[in-house]
Design an enzyme around this catalytic site. Structure first.
Site, short mmCIF file in Angstrom:
data_model
loop_
_atom_site.label_atom_id
_atom_site.label_comp_id
_atom_site.label_asym_id
_atom_site.label_seq_id
_atom_site.Cartn_x
_atom_site.Cartn_y
_atom_site.Cartn_z
N HIS A 26 0.82 -1.23 0.00
CA HIS A 26 0.00 0.00 0.00
C HIS A 26 0.85 1.27 0.00
O HIS A 26 0.35 2.35 -0.32
CB HIS A 26 -0.92 0.05 1.22
CG HIS A 26 -1.97 -1.01 1.24
ND1 HIS A 26 -2.83 -1.22 0.17
CD2 HIS A 26 -2.31 -1.94 2.18
CE1 HIS A 26 -3.63 -2.24 0.47
NE2 HIS A 26 -3.34 -2.69 1.67
N ASP B 146 -4.23 -12.65 3.60
CA ASP B 146 -5.50 -12.22 4.20
C ASP B 146 -6.71 -12.60 3.35
O ASP B 146 -7.84 -12.27 3.71
CB ASP B 146 -5.50 -10.72 4.52
CG ASP B 146 -4.81 -9.88 3.47
OD1 ASP B 146 -4.55 -10.42 2.37
OD2 ASP B 146 -4.56 -8.68 3.73
N HIS C 6 -6.15 -7.22 -0.40
CA HIS C 6 -6.31 -5.79 -0.71
C HIS C 6 -5.58 -5.43 -1.99
O HIS C 6 -4.57 -6.06 -2.33
CB HIS C 6 -5.75 -4.94 0.43
CG HIS C 6 -6.38 -5.21 1.76
ND1 HIS C 6 -5.83 -6.08 2.69
CD2 HIS C 6 -7.52 -4.72 2.33
CE1 HIS C 6 -6.59 -6.12 3.77
NE2 HIS C 6 -7.63 -5.30 3.57
N ASP D 90 -2.50 -10.61 -2.10
CA ASP D 90 -3.07 -10.04 -0.86
C ASP D 90 -4.53 -9.68 -1.16
O ASP D 90 -4.86 -9.28 -2.28
CB ASP D 90 -2.29 -8.79 -0.47
CG ASP D 90 -2.70 -8.22 0.88
OD1 ASP D 90 -1.96 -8.42 1.86
OD2 ASP D 90 -3.77 -7.57 0.94
N1 Q9C Z 1 -11.32 1.83 8.48
C1 Q9C Z 1 -2.43 -5.00 4.37
O1 Q9C Z 1 -3.03 -6.02 4.34
N2 Q9C Z 1 -7.86 -1.16 7.02
N3 Q9C Z 1 -2.99 -3.86 4.73
C2 Q9C Z 1 -8.25 0.13 7.50
C3 Q9C Z 1 -9.97 1.64 8.13
C4 Q9C Z 1 -6.53 -1.15 6.57
C5 Q9C Z 1 -4.34 -3.80 5.10
C6 Q9C Z 1 -9.67 0.21 7.84
C7 Q9C Z 1 -6.16 -2.45 5.98
C8 Q9C Z 1 -4.74 -2.45 5.52
C9 Q9C Z 1 -0.99 -4.98 4.06
ZN ZN Z 2 -3.99 -6.98 2.82
#
Ligand code: Q9C
Ligand code: ZN
Length: 570
Positions: free
Chosen positions: A141, A275, A183, A181
């Site tokens: 990210h 994930d 995301h 991943d």
């Molecule tokens: N409401 C990785 O898996 N979530 N990052 C934030 C905010 C962030 C995931 C939720 C998720 C980040 C590397």
């Molecule tokens: Zn992730």
């Protein structure tokens, strides 16, 4: 030798220092140090780590980080370790999206990026066949000038850019980045947006732009720009779909693998977040360790279109060609951990992948079910959008990919079982919560009691302490007196000793004097006696002399008278 394949050199990188990145107040957070610990322990416990080349981490160099990040961003992350105040770091973190920072964050970030560089370099050099960098914080990210989504530096992007721009000597000219991943890898996408040397592929939950990182950057129409047009591939899962092995494998079979064959990369990076794994609290997907191992195997094996040809002739020949390709330093794969927040799922999925890297796992690629219909729709949309750049995507899909449907009974059953299990867990948790609450209440009354007791005891002890203190002063004054007495007596004793010595001396002297006197007296008596005798003798002599004198006088008188007489006579 044909058939006898050389043992694969698989690098495993783990460094405890990456555990130092943690929440500043010790609050729970899904991206926790135990994630990499769990993986490492699993690989050691199963004996797999012992079959790999184990590497320690190394910190990235600023100039390598700056291949994909701005100077300002690198300096910000660097400064985190010197800004000693948590409040200062918290302020920086609060301005960022989904980022926490502590005193260990900077070192861990430098190690995570540097470690992926380290493994990538060794794989590119041929010192390793492939490797897995078990790193955190994750990276995909992180953008050129911004940390986000638990990521500080874009570890994989740094390493890819390092090979392409700093190490032309290693001959890596084309790189594929596969990001599984759950995301979207927004940072990686942006960094190579216009770069045709790097094909970025990401499959992720999109949910119409509502899943993290929200927005439409992860949609399938984002294919890159300029020279990089067509070198960015997004496969966005639709809203609420709990995708599993079959969906991912369908994407592999109908998008990733054909494109990889055409692109023919020199090296592959895997942004390996776990994930999307079954059991992950955030992903909500259903990929099993077996599913991950098939996905990895397919990527490993696809380095040459030759395989397709071999397949045409016979499966045996395919096996042979695969082993030969592996043998000749093909299949250069660098895995780097990204997300994944269920420790058990992350560890088991990692284990399955390392087994594939070590070629210790038979993969059959058979699944119980078909992909979702929505999966087939997404696949078709992606193929249509990208077929201008990758002609193999223009081919007709095989019938089973076009007519998926069929009841998803096994998946649904798994879901039901899982939800029942969770419900049961929740029930038992609630029950134990009630028990715990009762215990808590009991403990609270006990606490009140104990506090009263404590106060009483405190008073009692205070009085006792006072008394003891008084006694102590008394005893110590007595002691002082006794000491003075003792000193006095010691003084007396000393004086007595001195006097005794003095008297003894005097006695000795007197004795000597007496002795002298006695001997003097003796000498005196002796000489007196002798004197007396001499006196007596002298007296006698005197008397004799006197009588003689008298006689003489008489004689004399006589004589004197004689002449007169004579005269007279005459
Ligand atoms: N409401 C990785 O898996 N979530 N990052 C934030 C905010 C962030 C995931 C939720 C998720 C980040 C590397
Ligand atoms: Zn992730």
């Amino acid at each position: 030798m044909a058939g006898e394949s050389r043992k694969r050199k698989v690098g495993l990188l783990y460094d405890e220092r990456m555990c130092k990145h943690d929440t500043p107040d010790g609050d729970d957070h899904p991206e926790c140090p135990n994630r990499i610990k769990a993986i490492w322990e699993m690989l050691q416990r199963t004996g797999l780590a012992q079959r790999c080349v184990v590497l320690g981490g190394s910190k990235a160099e600023d100039k390598h980080l700056q291949l994909v990040h701005t100077k300002e961003h690198v300096n910000l992350v660097k400064s985190l370790s010197t800004k000693k105040k948590d409040s200062r770091r918290n302020k920086i973190a609060s301005k960022l999206d989904s980022i926490y920072l502590n005193g260990g964050s900077s070192e861990a970030a430098y190690l995570a990026a540097g470690s992926v560089v380290e493994v990538a370099e060794k794989v590119a050099e041929g010192e390793l066949d492939c490797g897995f960098a078990i790193v955190r914080p994750p990276g995909h990210h992180a953008e050129a000038d911004e940390a986000m989504g638990f990521c500080l530096f874009n570890n994989v992007a740094v390493a890819a850019s390092y090979l392409l721009n700093q190490r032309p000597d290693l001959g890596v000219k084309k790189i594929l980045i596969v990001d599984w991943d759950v995301h979207h890898g927004n940072g990686t996408q942006k960094m190579f947006w216009k770069d045709p040397r790097v094909l970025v592929f990401s499959v992720h939950r999109h949910d119409g732009g509502s899943f993290y990182p929200t927005g439409d950057d992860g949609d399938y129409d984002k294919v890159g720009e300029g020279a990089g047009e067509g070198f960015n591939i997004n496969v966005p899962w639709e809203q609420g779909r709990r995708c599993g092995d079959e969906d991912y494998i369908a994407v592999w079979d109908h998008i990733l693998i054909p494109v990889t064959k055409e692109f023919n990369p020199d090296l592959i990076f895997l942004s390996a977040g776990f994930d999307a794994a079954i059991g992950d609290p955030r992903g909500g997907c259903f990929v099993t360790p077996y599913g991950y191992s098939v996905m990895l195997k397919k990527v490993c094996v696809v380095f040459s279109v030759l395989i397709g040809l071999a397949w045409f002739f016979s499966p045996e020949l395919l096996q042979y060609v695969i082993s030969q390709l592996m043998e000749f330093a093909q299949g250069k794969i660098v895995m780097a951990l990204e997300g994944g927040y269920n420790l058990g799922s992350v560890a088991k999925s990692s284990l399955a992948c390392v087994q594939v890297l070590l070629e210790e796992k038979q993969i059959q690629d058979s699944f119980e079910e078909y992909p979702y219909e929505s999966t087939c729709r997404v696949i078709e949309a992606v193929r249509k959008r990208l077929c201008a750049y990758w002609p193999s995507l223009a081919d007709e899909l095989p019938w089973e990919a076009k007519t998926p449907s069929s009841p998803r009974c096994i998946r649904e059953a798994k879901l039901t079982i899982l939800s029942i299990r969770y419900k049961k867990q929740a029930e038992s948790l609630r029950a134990s919560l009630e028990v715990a609450l009762e215990e808590k209440a009991a403990l609270q009354t006990k606490v009140v009691e104990l506090q009263g007791e404590k106060l009483r005891l405190q008073d009692k002890y205070a009085a006792e302490a006072k008394e003891a203190a008084e006694q102590l002063t008394q005893v110590s004054s007595e002691l002082r007196e006794a000491k003075i007495d003792l000193d006095f007596q010691r003084e007396l004793f000393k004086k007595a000793g001195e006097e005794k010595k003095l008297l003894e001396g005097r006695v000795l002297k007197l004795e000597a004097e007496l002795q002298q006197e006695a001997s003097d007296k003796l000498r005196l008596r002796i000489s007196r006696d002798r004197y007396a005798a001499e006196v007596k003798e002298a007296a006698e002599h005197l008397a004799k002399v006197r009588s003689e004198l008298r006689d003489v006088q008489i004689d004399l008188n006589l004589h004197r008278k004689l002449p007169k007489k004579a005269k007279k006579v005459m």
